[in-house]
Design a protein around this motif. Structure first.
Motif, mmCIF file in Angstrom:
data_model
loop_
_atom_site.group_PDB
_atom_site.id
_atom_site.type_symbol
_atom_site.label_atom_id
_atom_site.label_comp_id
_atom_site.label_asym_id
_atom_site.label_seq_id
_atom_site.Cartn_x
_atom_site.Cartn_y
_atom_site.Cartn_z
ATOM 1 N N GLN A 1 0.810 -1.095 0.066
ATOM 2 C CA GLN A 1 0.021 -0.143 0.177
ATOM 3 C C GLN A 1 0.718 1.192 0.003
ATOM 4 O O GLN A 1 0.398 2.314 -0.671
ATOM 5 C CB GLN A 1 -0.797 0.048 1.058
ATOM 6 N N ARG B 1 2.259 1.876 -3.533
ATOM 7 C CA ARG B 1 0.925 1.991 -4.454
ATOM 8 C C ARG B 1 0.969 3.709 -4.144
ATOM 9 O O ARG B 1 0.719 4.471 -5.098
ATOM 10 C CB ARG B 1 -0.268 1.121 -4.396
ATOM 11 N N ALA B 2 0.888 4.079 -2.838
ATOM 12 C CA ALA B 2 0.590 5.715 -2.587
ATOM 13 C C ALA B 2 1.751 6.276 -3.153
ATOM 14 O O ALA B 2 1.454 7.598 -3.527
ATOM 15 C CB ALA B 2 0.257 5.706 -1.024
ATOM 16 N N SER B 3 2.925 5.787 -2.961
ATOM 17 C CA SER B 3 4.070 6.553 -3.387
ATOM 18 C C SER B 3 3.996 6.675 -4.706
ATOM 19 O O SER B 3 4.599 7.837 -5.468
ATOM 20 C CB SER B 3 5.370 5.866 -2.964
ATOM 21 N N SER B 4 3.670 5.605 -5.560
ATOM 22 C CA SER B 4 3.600 5.732 -7.049
ATOM 23 C C SER B 4 2.526 6.793 -7.550
ATOM 24 O O SER B 4 2.852 7.644 -8.649
ATOM 25 C CB SER B 4 3.610 4.420 -7.575
ATOM 26 N N ILE B 5 1.384 6.909 -6.947
ATOM 27 C CA ILE B 5 0.437 7.754 -7.321
ATOM 28 C C ILE B 5 0.815 9.079 -6.855
ATOM 29 O O ILE B 5 0.697 10.279 -7.811
ATOM 30 C CB ILE B 5 -0.840 7.469 -6.290
ATOM 31 N N ARG B 6 1.570 9.434 -5.649
ATOM 32 C CA ARG B 6 2.147 10.874 -5.510
ATOM 33 C C ARG B 6 3.140 11.168 -6.435
ATOM 34 O O ARG B 6 3.269 12.473 -6.840
ATOM 35 C CB ARG B 6 2.736 10.732 -4.306
ATOM 36 N N SER B 7 3.818 10.393 -7.052
ATOM 37 C CA SER B 7 4.875 10.678 -8.039
ATOM 38 C C SER B 7 4.370 10.922 -9.534
ATOM 39 O O SER B 7 4.809 11.824 -9.997
ATOM 40 C CB SER B 7 6.084 9.641 -8.052
ATOM 41 N N GLU B 8 3.206 10.344 -9.431
ATOM 42 C CA GLU B 8 2.621 10.497 -10.892
ATOM 43 C C GLU B 8 2.062 12.121 -10.889
ATOM 44 O O GLU B 8 1.960 12.535 -12.079
ATOM 45 C CB GLU B 8 1.337 9.512 -11.214
ATOM 46 N N HIS B 9 1.452 12.575 -9.875
ATOM 47 C CA HIS B 9 0.803 13.696 -9.959
ATOM 48 C C HIS B 9 1.888 14.890 -9.775
ATOM 49 O O HIS B 9 1.659 16.081 -9.644
ATOM 50 C CB HIS B 9 -0.155 13.786 -8.724
#
Length: 128
Positions: free
Chosen positions: A116, A119-127
């Motif tokens: 988790q 996943r949260a880290s990859s979502i933050r880096s996409e934004h």
């Protein structure tokens, strides 16, 4: 947790455990008795009591956490079975099984949390 809550946990949980034990002892097929002996009485009562006092969302969290405990139970059973076959020492096999249950359950929770976080880290880096 009040006295009434504890009483109902004891009543429902204890009744489920006793029913499972009696069923396991009365059935002539020991494999079926073993299945009843593994009845998830504690989980069922925990979900029921949390649902009654805190609602469905909190009960769902308890049920989700019990998945890791039940996978740990599977690992515990295998550990005890193989340990008994190797050592013929029921006490040591029992202790080793409990340790494997707890360790494997904690490991699964750790892996879930780690996934988790990734996943949260990859979502933050996409934004960014």
């Amino acid at each position: 947790m009040d006295g009434r809550d504890l009483f109902f946990r004891f009543l429902f949980g204890g009744s489920a455990v006793v029913l499972s034990y009696v069923t396991a002892k009365l059935l002539p097929w020991k494999v079926i008795g073993g299945i009843f002996a593994a009845f998830p009485a504690v989980m069922v009562v925990a979900v029921m009591m949390v649902g009654m006092t805190k609602g469905s969302k909190e009960a769902a969290k308890i049920a989700q956490g019990s998945v890791y405990g039940m996978i740990g139970c599977f690992i515990c059973v295998l550990t005890v079975l193989f340990s008994l076959q190797l050592t013929r020492n029921w006490w040591g096999s029992f202790i080793f099984g409990l340790i494997s249950w707890f360790a494997s359950s904690l490991f699964l929770v750790y892996m879930r949390d780690r996934k988790q976080e990734k996943r949260a880290s990859s979502i933050r880096s996409e934004h960014v």
